[in-house]
Scaffold this motif. Structure first.
Motif, short mmCIF file in Angstrom:
data_model
loop_
_atom_site.label_atom_id
_atom_site.label_comp_id
_atom_site.label_asym_id
_atom_site.label_seq_id
_atom_site.Cartn_x
_atom_site.Cartn_y
_atom_site.Cartn_z
N ARG A 188 0.76 -1.46 -0.12
CA ARG A 188 -0.08 0.02 -0.02
C ARG A 188 0.93 1.12 -0.15
O ARG A 188 0.45 2.25 -0.19
N TYR A 189 2.36 1.00 0.43
CA TYR A 189 2.80 2.32 0.90
C TYR A 189 4.39 1.85 0.80
O TYR A 189 4.63 1.38 1.60
N ASN A 246 6.29 7.67 -3.58
CA ASN A 246 5.46 6.69 -2.61
C ASN A 246 4.67 5.67 -3.58
O ASN A 246 3.76 6.26 -4.12
N ILE A 247 4.82 4.43 -3.49
CA ILE A 247 4.19 3.53 -4.31
C ILE A 247 3.39 2.83 -3.70
O ILE A 247 3.79 2.08 -2.56
N SER A 248 2.07 2.58 -4.39
CA SER A 248 1.23 1.56 -3.93
C SER A 248 0.84 0.59 -5.02
O SER A 248 1.06 0.82 -6.29
N ARG A 255 0.64 2.70 -8.42
CA ARG A 255 0.22 4.14 -8.50
C ARG A 255 1.39 4.96 -7.69
O ARG A 255 2.18 4.23 -6.90
N GLY A 256 1.77 6.28 -8.18
CA GLY A 256 2.74 6.86 -7.51
C GLY A 256 4.00 7.46 -8.14
O GLY A 256 4.65 8.18 -7.68
N TYR A 262 4.88 9.56 -11.33
CA TYR A 262 4.15 10.57 -12.17
C TYR A 262 5.05 11.39 -12.93
O TYR A 262 5.98 11.92 -12.51
N ASN A 299 -1.77 13.99 -7.51
CA ASN A 299 -2.45 12.52 -7.82
C ASN A 299 -2.03 11.56 -6.73
O ASN A 299 -2.50 10.63 -6.42
N GLY A 300 -0.71 11.90 -6.43
CA GLY A 300 -0.01 10.87 -5.52
C GLY A 300 -0.69 10.81 -4.24
O GLY A 300 -0.90 9.96 -3.62
N GLU A 321 -4.02 8.89 -4.92
CA GLU A 321 -3.84 7.66 -5.42
C GLU A 321 -3.23 6.77 -4.21
O GLU A 321 -3.36 5.74 -4.25
N VAL A 322 -2.07 7.44 -3.72
CA VAL A 322 -1.36 6.27 -2.80
C VAL A 322 -1.37 6.90 -1.29
O VAL A 322 -1.80 6.06 -0.31
N GLU A 323 -1.21 8.16 -0.84
CA GLU A 323 -1.15 8.64 0.24
C GLU A 323 -2.44 8.47 1.07
O GLU A 323 -2.41 7.67 2.23
#
Lengths: 379, 638
Positions: A341-342, A349-351, A359-360, A362, B82-83, B86-88
């Motif tokens: 998740r993180y 920070n990737i999930s 995601r994360g 960009y 977006n981060g 979508e993530v945090e």
């Protein structure tokens, strides 16, 4: 005396049994990477394989005794779809790999059935798109979204007020998706555009370009590899002054070489240390340079590959503690990856989402300022 | 009270104190651990998530506000937005959910988390909606989009942001207080722990010191008394006695000490008696040594003298003080010492008795540098694990003179014997000649004057002839006797072969008398062949000759191995010899019968005796008249 010896032997046996109970069931895990090391898109293969090697070496040097050793075996896929399956089979046969990294979208598709049969986890560390997300549950994409990254080019064309665009596209899945994502947003905003697929080894684009020039094309999008360097040169030679746009692979040195400098000023989606976790990313580049003698030409492929490998390692290191004995390694790893998740990586920070994509990460818009150098474009 | 009881009691008290300390420590440590666990698993994670939540909530509000009012929003801000969306935020709400799952149901965060998660979901929803409304710069020119986006930010997101912030703040205050409470509790636990360690430590040390003093006192005094007693005993005072009060181990040790001193006293007396006895023995031994007719010297392996007797003083002229501790070589003439090999070979022969002087012509050297012929017997003995040499020395000056005289007499005797033998030989040989002349002339007279001689004269001549013949026979016998051993050579003789030859030679007599001769397997011996042949021949001939009338002679020859010599026996069933004559039969020309009964000169057994003696043996007879005789003789093996 004999009794004492027997006691010592018994004690040693007990110790051996007890320690063997605590010994990890998995001592080594082999990982394969099918990457373009020669022929085409080598910036997507050489530096990422080095980044993965760096991640594996760091882990192996610091791992606990109870944690498995990880071995990485790299094969040259030459950015060819047809080579993916034979190379995968080779890695399975020779090294019995449990995880395969593959950077080519077509290749990822090609090995789908086999990885499910073998219970192997596949990770694409460069691209994440809707096509890949529609594949089987053992496939993960720890990378930027292809659609989102390339959509930036479409947004840029619109914001620049350009009304007619041509998209030259190399014939593979990745470039098709990229071209489509640009075309889609251009269409939504009334910008006339067309996608033109070129031949695989085509180097003469004069006719296409001449036709586009005659049609009054205002934006030229080159979604392909180094051979489009010839196209850029040929366009400028034809007197075309319209802006050029490219994909994420512009930093291939041959690209510049073939364009003979015509590539300067081309805008493209890109990812640098500024777009990720700057501190961690800078540290990675230092380590990379220390280990391999130079920084990568294009930083985003090794950065993504480094994060992707570390996310996998981060799970595999706990295999002996967390994996139930009756659960297969592939099943266990898949479930673990779905629960990421993180992860604080160098790219951000990737999930990992339910469809196995991440995601994360960009991308931003960059412009080629000089040979091998891109600068970020401000809106 | 016994020492071990005292020690056990002391250690028991100290261990009890330590045990109490351990138990109290354990209880307080458990409390501290619980507090720490709560701190670690409850307060700190909740506060960390709340902090992060608050930070992300604020950042989201700023980014969304910026997005609405800034059409040139940098792509990096958009990426950050977006981060977060979508993530945090998904991550934070998952973490909050998992945390609340692990906490008690009545915990405030557990109760509040669904509300926060709901707000988060709405924030994500509004954020995404905002993103889709404002993508291009041209979107900012669209009043509908801008109005809708502004409304989302100023109303929806702003309200949610405020509400979330308020909820988060309240929770932060609550969990901040809880954290402080846990920290205080934890600190209090550590303080209590420290106090307990200090108090029990001091108590333990005090008890330890007091007990140590008491125990040391109760031990050191008796030990001092024992030490004094031991010192007195070591100085020879065995009358010392120790009286320790109490019934502990040291009192028991005191009793044992008294028993030991008593035992030592008895043993000492016994040792004294033994010493007296040893002194007596030594005195006796000394007297024996002194009384020895030989000079006695005791020396070590390096020939250093350690003991001598009075005979040594007399023989060599040194006093004991002059010679004891000196080398025995001082008593040997330097000319003999130069013959180092002889001296060394004698003195280095261990574990054997050796004699010097008899044949080696050894001499001693007196204080006056006079050489004295001596005989030394060396005996290698071990005294107190040291190799010693005991020399027994006799002055052989007189003996040597006597031996010289004896030798001289033996030589003279040998010479006389030789002369006599020569005389006998010559006499018997030379006498044969005139006798043969006499007998020849008697024969001539009887042949030539046969008609002229009257009867008386014939009788006389016959007497003369017979007497001459007998005389010749006697002389021949005497000649034979003298020749026994003359120029003979000792050789190995198989008696079986010899006797076969003898019986063959006597075949006529044996056949004539029907004699029966038996002999078994006889040995091979060293001797003179001709003489031994004569010996057996004489004895067998005698046995045949003196057989009983009307009875065939039976002769049995046998022998016995007597280790150093052979003993032979020739038995017969003859007439036997009366006891009073048995001693005379070996005398030369001694006859027991007249010539008419048994012919012969009477020298045969003399020959036998001489032959046996020539071989170094003896001969004798056992006989019984009319039963038979058995002649015995011995022949030495070497």
């Amino acid at each position: 005396m004999l009794f004492k010896k027997k006691l010592v032997v018994l004690f040693m046996i007990c110790i051996t049994i007890l320690t063997s109970c605590n010994n990890p069931e998995v001592k080594e895990i082999n990982i394969g990477f099918i990457a373009p090391l020669t022929t085409r898109a080598t910036d997507l293969g050489i530096a990422p394989s080095q980044a993965m090697k760096l991640a594996v070496e760091k882990y192996n040097s610091k791992k606990l005794k109870s944690q498995p050793k990880i071995n990485l075996f790299v094969e040259d896929g030459k950015w060819e779809k047809d080579m993916a399956l034979p190379l995968y089979e080779k890695l399975r046969k020779e090294h019995n790999i449990d995880v395969v990294f593959i950077s080519n979208t077509d290749g990822t598709v090609a090995i789908q059935d086999r990885i499910m049969e073998d219970g192997v986890i596949a990770v694409n560390p460069l691209n994440s798109d809707k096509l890949l997300s529609s594949l089987n549950k053992n496939t993960f994409k720890i990378a930027k979204s292809t659609e989102e990254a390339n959509k930036i080019v479409g947004v840029r064309i619109i914001e620049l007020g350009l009304k007619k665009a041509i998209i030259l596209q190399y014939p593979n899945d990745f470039m098709t998706i990229a071209a489509n994502s640009v075309s889609e947003i251009l269409n939504e905003n009334g910008v006339e555009n067309k996608i033109l697929k070129v031949a695989k080894d085509q180097t003469d684009f004069t006719e296409i370009l001449k036709a586009a020039q005659e049609e009054g094309t205002q934006a030229y999008v080159f979604f392909g590899y180094k051979d489009f360097g010839f196209a850029m040169k040929q366009a400028r030679d034809l007197g075309i002054e319209a802006p050029f746009f490219g994909s994420t692979v512009l930093l291939d040195p041959d690209f510049y070489k073939y364009s003979e400098g015509a590539i300067i000023g081309t805008e493209c989606p890109f990812f640098s240390t500024l777009d990720g976790n700057y501190i961690l990313a800078s540290e990675f580049l230092k380590d990379f340079e220390k280990r391999f003698g130079e920084e990568p030409v294009s930083v985003w492929p090794p950065m993504q590959a480094y994060d992707a490998m570390n996310i996998v390692i981060n799970e595999l290191k706990n295999v002996n503690e967390d994996k139930p004995k009756d659960e297969l390694l592939g099943d266990w790893l898949r479930n673990r990856l779905y629960n990421v998740r993180y992860y604080q990586g160098i790219c951000g920070n990737i999930s990992i989402t339910e469809d196995g994509s991440s995601r994360g990460i960009y991308f931003s818009l960059y412009k080629m300022e000089s040979e091998g150098k891109l600068i970020k474009i401000k809106r | 009270m016994k020492i071990r009881t005292k020690l056990a009691l002391s250690f028991g008290i100290i261990i009890s104190i330590l045990f109490t300390e351990i138990v109290l420590n354990q209880i307080i440590s458990d409390n501290a651990t619980n507090t720490y666990q709560k701190l670690k698993s409850q307060a700190l994670p909740v506060l960390r998530i709340l902090d992060k939540y608050e930070s992300i909530n604020n950042e989201l509000f700023l980014l969304t506000s910026n997005k609405v009012y800034n059409k040139n929003l940098p792509l990096s801000s958009q990426n950050r937005l977006n981060g977060i969306l979508e993530v945090e935020l998904p991550y934070l709400k998952t973490e909050l959910f998992l945390l609340s799952e692990n906490l008690e149901k009545d915990d405030e965060i557990t109760q509040k988390s669904p509300e926060i998660i709901e707000s988060t979901n709405k924030l994500i929803e509004y954020g995404s909606k905002l993103n889709s409304l404002l993508v291009l710069k041209d979107d900012y020119s669209n009043p509908v989009s801008v109005e809708l986006a502004t409304k989302i930010v100023e109303e929806d997101i702003s309200n949610l942001h405020d509400k979330l912030n308020t909820d988060l703040l309240l929770l932060k205050i609550k969990y901040g207080n809880l954290l402080e409470e846990y920290q205080n509790e934890f600190s209090q636990n550590l303080k209590s722990l420290s106090n307990i360690i200090l108090i029990t430590g001091i108590l333990g040390i005090l008890f330890g010191i007091i007990l140590a003093i008491l125990v040391i006192r109760s031990i050191s005094k008796p030990i001092q008394a024992l030490n004094n007693g031991a010192l007195r005993v070591s100085s020879g005072d065995y009358e010392v006695g120790i009286h320790l009060k109490g019934k502990d181990e040291l009192a028991s040790l005191g009793d044992s000490f008294n028993i030991m001193t008593s035992s030592l006293r008895s043993n000492f007396e016994l040792i004294q008696q033994n010493n007296k006895e040893i002194k007596k023995q030594e005195e006796r031994f000394r007297k024996v040594i002194e009384a020895s007719p030989a000079a006695i010297i005791l020396m070590d392996s390096k020939k250093k003298i350690s003991l001598i007797n009075i005979q040594t003083e007399k023989l060599f002229g040194y006093t004991r003080s002059e010679i004891i501790g000196r080398s025995a070589e001082k008593l040997i003439p330097s000319r003999l010492l130069k013959e180092q090999s002889m001296v060394d070979s004698i003195f280095s022969s261990e574990n054997k008795i050796d004699t010097l002087g008899i044949e080696q012509n050894f001499y001693g050297l007196t204080k006056e540098n006079k050489e004295v012929p001596i005989e030394i017997r060396l005996n290698f003995i071990e005294i107190n694990n040291q190799d010693m040499i005991l020399a027994s020395i006799i002055d052989i000056t007189e003996r040597r003179q006597q031996q010289a005289e004896i030798k001289k007499f033996v030589e003279q005797l040998k010479f006389k014997n030789k002369e006599l033998e020569q005389f006998s030989y010559i006499t018997s040989h030379d006498l044969q000649e005139p006798l043969r002349t006499v007998l020849s002339f008697i024969d001539l007279i009887q042949d030539d004057y046969k008609d002229k001689l009257d009867d008386n004269l014939n009788v006389y001549l016959k007497f003369i002839s017979d007497a001459s013949t007998r005389m010749s026979s006697l002389i021949k016998s005497l000649l034979d006797y003298s020749r026994i051993g003359y120029k003979g050579v000792v050789e190995q003789i198989d008696l079986n072969i010899l006797l076969d030859s003898v019986t063959a030679d006597l075949g006529f007599k044996i056949e004539h008398t029907n004699a029966e001769i038996k002999f078994g397997n006889l040995p091979t011996i060293n001797g003179f062949n001709l003489e031994l042949r004569l010996l057996f021949q004489n004895l067998i001939t005698n046995a045949i000759k003196f057989h009983k009338e009307g009875e065939n002679p039976k002769i049995n020859i046998s022998y016995e191995d007597k280790w150093t010599h052979w003993e032979f026996k020739i038995e017969d069933n003859g007439i036997g010899i009366r006891e009073e004559f048995q001693a005379k039969i070996f005398v030369i020309f001694q006859r027991l019968h007249n010539r008419e009964e048994y012919e012969g000169t009477g020298i045969g057994l003399s020959h036998c005796k001489k032959i046996v003696e020539l071989h170094g043996g003896e001969i004798w007879v056992n006989s019984q008249e009319n039963v038979g005789s058995s002649f015995h003789f011995t022949i030495p093996k070497i």
